[in-house]
Enzyme design. Structure first.
Site, mmCIF file in Angstrom:
data_model
loop_
_atom_site.group_PDB
_atom_site.id
_atom_site.type_symbol
_atom_site.label_atom_id
_atom_site.label_comp_id
_atom_site.label_asym_id
_atom_site.label_seq_id
_atom_site.Cartn_x
_atom_site.Cartn_y
_atom_site.Cartn_z
ATOM 1 N N ASN A 103 -24.279 -55.239 -50.677
ATOM 2 C CA ASN A 103 -23.464 -55.980 -49.707
ATOM 3 C C ASN A 103 -24.356 -57.021 -49.065
ATOM 4 O O ASN A 103 -25.099 -56.737 -48.131
ATOM 5 C CB ASN A 103 -22.896 -55.031 -48.655
ATOM 6 C CG ASN A 103 -21.883 -54.080 -49.257
ATOM 7 O OD1 ASN A 103 -20.756 -54.479 -49.554
ATOM 8 N ND2 ASN A 103 -22.305 -52.848 -49.494
ATOM 9 N N GLU A 104 -24.284 -58.213 -49.614
ATOM 10 C CA GLU A 104 -25.142 -59.297 -49.155
ATOM 11 C C GLU A 104 -24.587 -59.880 -47.854
ATOM 12 O O GLU A 104 -23.449 -59.579 -47.470
ATOM 13 C CB GLU A 104 -25.204 -60.393 -50.230
ATOM 14 C CG GLU A 104 -25.804 -59.942 -51.560
ATOM 15 C CD GLU A 104 -27.305 -59.695 -51.502
ATOM 16 O OE1 GLU A 104 -27.885 -59.599 -50.395
ATOM 17 O OE2 GLU A 104 -27.919 -59.582 -52.583
ATOM 18 N N PRO A 105 -25.388 -60.716 -47.166
ATOM 19 C CA PRO A 105 -24.897 -61.359 -45.947
ATOM 20 C C PRO A 105 -23.511 -61.974 -46.174
ATOM 21 O O PRO A 105 -23.270 -62.596 -47.207
ATOM 22 C CB PRO A 105 -25.953 -62.437 -45.687
ATOM 23 C CG PRO A 105 -27.204 -61.841 -46.246
ATOM 24 C CD PRO A 105 -26.784 -61.057 -47.449
ATOM 25 N N SER A 113 -20.817 -60.021 -46.088
ATOM 26 C CA SER A 113 -19.914 -58.901 -46.396
ATOM 27 C C SER A 113 -19.269 -58.417 -45.101
ATOM 28 O O SER A 113 -19.932 -58.364 -44.067
ATOM 29 C CB SER A 113 -20.694 -57.725 -46.996
ATOM 30 O OG SER A 113 -21.375 -58.127 -48.156
ATOM 31 N N THR A 149 -32.402 -61.834 -53.224
ATOM 32 C CA THR A 149 -32.321 -60.531 -53.895
ATOM 33 C C THR A 149 -32.699 -60.664 -55.359
ATOM 34 O O THR A 149 -33.430 -59.844 -55.912
ATOM 35 C CB THR A 149 -30.883 -59.972 -53.776
ATOM 36 O OG1 THR A 149 -30.593 -59.826 -52.391
ATOM 37 C CG2 THR A 149 -30.725 -58.649 -54.482
#
Ligand code: F6R
Length: 635
Positions: free
Chosen positions: A161-163, A165, A180
């Site tokens: 869950n990247e920024p 999300s 990432t």
């Protein structure tokens, strides 16, 4: 939201346990997991665990395997759900999370295979949505997750869950953040091989677990950990959303905790014992905070910024200012190996012996010049006998393209002298074939690794030449843990320690420079540091050791702070340019390193910026203004 348990933790919105080591934290969590498993087994129920991959949980899995083998902990009643999987990888791909889990945990315990769930990575795009819904349904079918284990990425991601999300996001196909992907580049032997997408449980899915433990190790995670624990809840930092969970705890090691207010600014959270280190730390902070040089601080500055107890106990401000100004002043030296025949009462290094044997340990080629390129040159110029030992070849960080170019050069050279070309061209042809056959597989044959190692060694020689170090002063240790291992799966052994003991005994140094003390314990610098530490500890009776000082240089991602410095070596503009030239010789590494903050894109720029920033800090504190400073801590 949690109740603050102590005054010191008042800024922390997530209960946080700080452990002496990652292993101690892993043991505690393994015990908790065993407790849940046994409790459920006692009731004839299944324990449902949410699991993570990556470097962080490996120690936890080792503990669980140990408990299975030694304490009879059974996993027959355990059901697992992994957080995520790369999209587009088959299960047997060396970097698939399915395979990772089999290798790191499942194949060593008695969990029934049908109880294991990892999101499917090898499905068609059109089937992804349905598969994600099935994954969610399966979690529900087993009654939800009892305990979810999490790691944290440098973007603040949990799962993938990247920024951006949202807190109610569910299991879905996501695009990986560029940071990432860069962080994963080493595992995949090149960023181009890292998948662009992944399937991950959502933040909402994770938040439904009854208990959550997030693990983090190493100074590289300290910043993101501090923001997740103490900052506001924001979607740009998904881990901060965990603040809203009633059963969350962070288990972190000392290095990862270093930016928390209770450790970084303890005088702001309650009464403190004013140790010399803390006095320096707080006064440097105060000067920065009120934007004044140290000698211009007055009692009111102390009083208005939570430091009146210091003035009351050890003041007035004038005395404190002078004391710390002098202390910092005395860290500065243009003589990193000590200045012969000089009074060394206030110098960081001893004057004698005037000509020292100096050993610089570099985990991989380039770490040496990044951390201390200018100091290396000075040590040589000042007549010390400097040996640089590269603990590993660094072959894993060379791209296939570089290796392929090198094979062409060898083949080209061989064709110039056909009579003598047989062996080298056979080797190059073999590597060429193996590279072609390998495709995007993230594993290199022995010959590919040998060739990549040679590339790095040649670059290291060129780099040290810039620093004035002759070839016969360079050692390539090729420690077996690295040469026979791969990222995240290195297993240092006694042969690594023995090789280090032999090196130390052969050189009998007066000064050793090392790095890696605060790094993520699974990283190459941390492993080589531990190997060094074990070698050093085993040499209890060595006479030379009594007269040997060990200095720590820091990596580019985690530079020293002013209050931590014991020796500050200033660099002139020319010395700084020379350092950059030395770094630049490591050509195969350009564009291979993780993206740093801001607009700084390459590792040499980051090194330069760190050194300039440190000089600026010294200047702002009222000390001399230098172009740049390299900094060291005494161990
Ligand atoms: C892995 C995962 C990720 C990692 C994170 C940290 O399943 O979901 O969120 O936990 O990227 O990775 P490491 O542990 O390698 O630093």
């Amino acid at each position: 939201m949690k109740q603050t348990s102590t005054e010191a933790e008042q800024f922390e919105k997530i209960p946080t346990r700080i452990f002496d080591s990652a292993d101690a934290a892993a043991r505690t969590l393994a015990n908790r997991i065993a407790e849940i498993i046994r409790e459920k087994a006692g009731k004839g129920e299944q324990a449902v665990l949410g699991l993570a991959t990556g470097s962080t949980p490996v120690r936890l899995y080792q503990q669980l395997i140990r408990m299975h083998k030694e304490d009879g902990l059974s996993f027959k009643n355990v059901v697992t759900f992994n957080l995520d999987e790369y999209y587009g990888l088959n299960r047997d791909h060396p970097e698939s999370y399915y395979r990772f889990m089999q290798e790191q945990l499942f194949s060593h315990i008695d969990i029934p295979q049908e109880n294991v769930h990892v999101p499917p990575g090898n499905i068609e795009r059109k089937d992804a949505f349905g598969a994600c819904q099935e994954y969610e349904a399966a979690i529900k079918k087993f009654g939800g997750i009892d305990l979810q284990v999490l790691g944290i990425g440098r973007t603040g991601h949990i799962g993938f869950n990247e920024p951006g999300s949202t807190v109610d996001s569910r299991t879905r196909l996501v695009t990986l953040d560029s940071l990432t992907r860069r962080d994963a580049a080493r595992d995949f032997l090149g960023e181009e091989n890292v998948p662009r997408y992944a399937i991950t449980m959502g933040v909402g899915t994770i938040m439904e677990a009854r208990e959550i433990v997030l693990l983090a190790w190493g100074a590289g995670k300290a910043g993101v950990i501090q923001r997740a624990i103490e900052g506001p809840v924001i979607e740009s930092l998904p881990a901060s959303m965990l603040q809203g969970h009633a059963g969350i705890t962070f288990y972190i090691d000392q290095a990862a905790s270093s930016q928390l207010t209770r450790l970084r600014y303890p005088w702001l959270v309650g009464p403190v014992e004013w140790t010399p280190r803390l006095i320096r730390q707080s006064i440097v902070w105060l000067a920065n905070h009120v934007n004044k040089p140290i000698l211009k601080l007055v009692d009111a500055h102390y009083g208005e910024n939570g430091m009146s107890s210091l003035v009351t106990e050890l003041g007035p401000a004038y005395n404190l200012n002078i004391r710390i100004f002098n202390e910092i002043q005395h860290t500065i030296t243009g003589w990193p190996g000590g200045k012969s025949n000089a009074d060394d009462t206030y110098r960081p290094e001893r004057a004698e012996p005037g000509k020292k044997r100096v050993l610089v340990l570099s985990p991989e080629p380039q770490d040496d010049v990044l951390g201390m390129g200018a100091t290396l040159s000075r040590l040589v110029q000042q007549g010390h006998e400097v040996t640089v030992a590269y603990q590993t070849s660094g072959s894993l960080a060379v791209s296939d393209e570089e290796a392929s170019n090198a094979t062409n050069i060898i083949l080209g050279a061989a064709s110039l002298d056909p009579a003598n070309a047989h062996t080298s061209s056979a080797f190059a042809s073999q590597v060429k074939q193996e590279l072609a056959a390998k495709g995007t597989e993230p594993s290199d044959s022995k010959s590919i690794r040998q060739l990549k190692g040679l590339i790095r060694k040649e670059e290291a020689r060129a780099s040290l030449k810039v620093c004035g170090i002759a070839e016969d002063q360079i050692r390539f240790m090729d420690l077996p843990f690295y040469e026979n291992g791969r990222y995240r799966q290195f297993k240092p052994q006694s042969v690594d320690v023995q090789a280090t003991v032999e090196l130390l005994e052969a050189i009998k140094p007066h000064q050793i420079f090392v790095t890696g003390k605060l790094a993520d314990p699974s990283s190459v610098p941390a492993i080589t540091y531990n190997v060094f530490q074990q070698a050093w500890d085993s040499l209890q009776n060595a006479a030379w050791k009594q007269d040997c000082w060990v200095w720590l240089y820091r990596d580019v991602e985690n530079p020293c702070e002013v209050h931590e410095i014991d020796m500050a070596v200033p660099c002139s503009p020319e010395e700084l340019s020379k350092k950059i030239e030395a770094i630049y010789q490591h050509r195969s590494q350009h564009n291979q390193n993780p993206l740093s903050e801001g607009d700084v894109r390459e590792i040499w720029q980051q090194a330069e910026r760190n050194n300039r920033t440190m000089a600026h800090h010294y200047d702002a504190l009222g000390l001399a203004e230098y172009e740049a400073i390299e900094s060291f801590q005494k161990l």
